[in-house]
Design a protein around this motif. Structure first.
Motif, PDB file in Angstrom:
ATOM      1  N   LEU A  93       0.829  -1.203   0.000  1.00 15.06           N
ATOM      2  CA  LEU A  93       0.000   0.000   0.000  1.00 15.06           C
ATOM      3  C   LEU A  93       0.864   1.254   0.000  1.00 15.06           C
ATOM      4  CD1 LEU A  93      -2.994  -0.837   2.381  1.00 15.06           C
ATOM      5  CD2 LEU A  93      -2.814  -1.098  -0.100  1.00 15.06           C
ATOM      6  N   LEU A 103      -5.057   2.986   8.452  1.00 12.45           N
ATOM      7  CA  LEU A 103      -5.949   1.858   8.195  1.00 12.45           C
ATOM      8  C   LEU A 103      -6.635   1.499   9.506  1.00 12.45           C
ATOM      9  CD1 LEU A 103      -3.764  -0.554   6.013  1.00 12.45           C
ATOM     10  CD2 LEU A 103      -5.711   0.817   5.228  1.00 12.45           C
ATOM     11  N   VAL A 174     -12.791  -4.872   2.304  1.00 17.72           N
ATOM     12  CA  VAL A 174     -12.351  -3.469   2.322  1.00 17.72           C
ATOM     13  C   VAL A 174     -13.584  -2.588   2.145  1.00 17.72           C
ATOM     14  CG1 VAL A 174     -10.808  -1.752   1.317  1.00 17.72           C
ATOM     15  CG2 VAL A 174     -10.147  -4.170   1.299  1.00 17.72           C
ATOM     16  N   GLU A 203     -10.162   2.845   5.331  1.00 15.29           N
ATOM     17  CA  GLU A 203      -9.298   4.003   5.571  1.00 15.29           C
ATOM     18  C   GLU A 203     -10.093   5.152   6.182  1.00 15.29           C
ATOM     19  OE1 GLU A 203      -7.796   6.179   2.126  1.00 15.29           O
ATOM     20  OE2 GLU A 203      -9.336   5.240   0.878  1.00 15.29           O
ATOM     21  N   ILE A 221      -7.317   0.081  -2.667  1.00 15.05           N
ATOM     22  CA  ILE A 221      -6.832  -0.723  -1.542  1.00 15.05           C
ATOM     23  C   ILE A 221      -7.053  -2.203  -1.828  1.00 15.05           C
ATOM     24  CG2 ILE A 221      -7.050  -1.161   0.934  1.00 15.05           C
ATOM     25  CD1 ILE A 221      -7.948   1.716   1.294  1.00 15.05           C
TER      26      ILE A 221
END
Length: 295
Positions: A93, A103, A174, A203, A221
């Protein structure tokens, strides 16, 4: 790890939840954010290239929350917060143009470090064909320890997560919102299962609601965490293919499932195959691809 820096970054991210590239101008001259509370709104506006009114709001909000003990508060909610400096932060990342500054995790954080992760994405309209394809593709990969990454959307994403769980494998979801917003509602039960036994990643701070522009950003992501991306069904113009754009930018392997030539949901995978994606109809093909790369 600098705990004082973590506290300051979490406070900043709480009031200004932006990716690292947007925060870097503040960090250049003050890498530990030691002087952020002393900077004038005018200085912040100039540094971040934002309107003065917005900078003033940001400064006042930061002063309000700068001493809030975020790590203990998140810990009470079983939320782990990783900054971009944390040793557990995924190196892949960091290679993004716009890495997440923070995160937020719920569940088995160890899955973030799994060496082999494969993304599975497809249309929210996906139905029986994607279900059958996923059930054919994923078990061989799961048996070899691959972790399935997807976005917890309805349709193909939810099918991929469920297949991983039902097969005794592992999955990472995610999200495009904070943890206090279980979106979409149709996947609320799946959200709880992944939270308890797998891993949720976002995030966005916990209060952040789902917004339409969050989801294209979320896709970087998904691809960033994964070695490759499998596409089941997708229309040519879709959010699914925006994930592929991110994946291609970062040299990820693209696998596409061929489909019914009369179905608009097959048009996306067929376009990808025409452009060089690898057609797949069995998980063993994906495994073979990676075995060849290792040898």
């Amino acid at each position: 790890m600098n705990d004082e820096f973590t506290q300051r970054l979490l406070a900043l991210h709480y009031v200004y939840p932006q990716a690292l590239n947007r925060l870097k101008p503040l960090l250049r001259g003050d890498p530990d954010l030691v002087y952020l509370d002393l900077r004038s709104p005018y200085d912040i506006a100039e540094t971040l290239q934002i309107p003065l009114e917005k900078a003033n709001t940001l400064k006042q909000a930061y002063l309000k929350y700068m001493d809030t003990p975020f790590l203990p508060i998140y810990g009470q909610q079983n939320i782990q917060a990783l900054t971009y400096r944390d040793p557990q932060y995924p190196p892949s990342l960091r290679e993004l143009i716009d890495p997440p500054a923070v995160l937020y995790l719920k569940g088995d954080a160890g899955l973030l470090c799994a060496p082999e992760k494969i993304a599975v994405i497809g249309s929210r309209k996906a139905q029986r064909y994607s279900q059958s394809a996923i059930q054919k593709l994923l078990p061989p990969l799961l048996a070899e320890g691959f972790v399935v990454v997807s976005g917890l959307a309805k349709g193909a994403d939810a099918m991929a997560h469920r297949c991983a769980i039902d097969s005794g494998g592992k999955t990472i979801a995610v999200l495009g919102s904070g943890f206090f917003h279980r979106y979409p509602k149709i996947n609320e039960e799946l959200f709880f299962i992944i939270e308890e036994t797998q891993l949720l990643v976002t995030e966005y701070p916990p209060y952040m609601p789902p917004r339409k522009w969050n989801f294209p950003k979320r896709n970087r992501i998904i691809s960033g965490l994964s070695k490759g991306v499998i596409v089941t069904e997708a229309e040519v113009k879709s959010g699914t293919l925006s994930t592929i754009d991110h994946a291609l930018d970062h040299g990820k392997d693209i696998f596409a499932v061929p489909g019914d030539i009369f179905s608009p949901l097959s048009a996306g995978p067929h376009k990808l195959i025409a452009e060089g994606a690898k057609p797949v109809w069995d998980g063993a093909q994906v495994l073979e691809e990676y075995r060849q790369l290792r040898s």
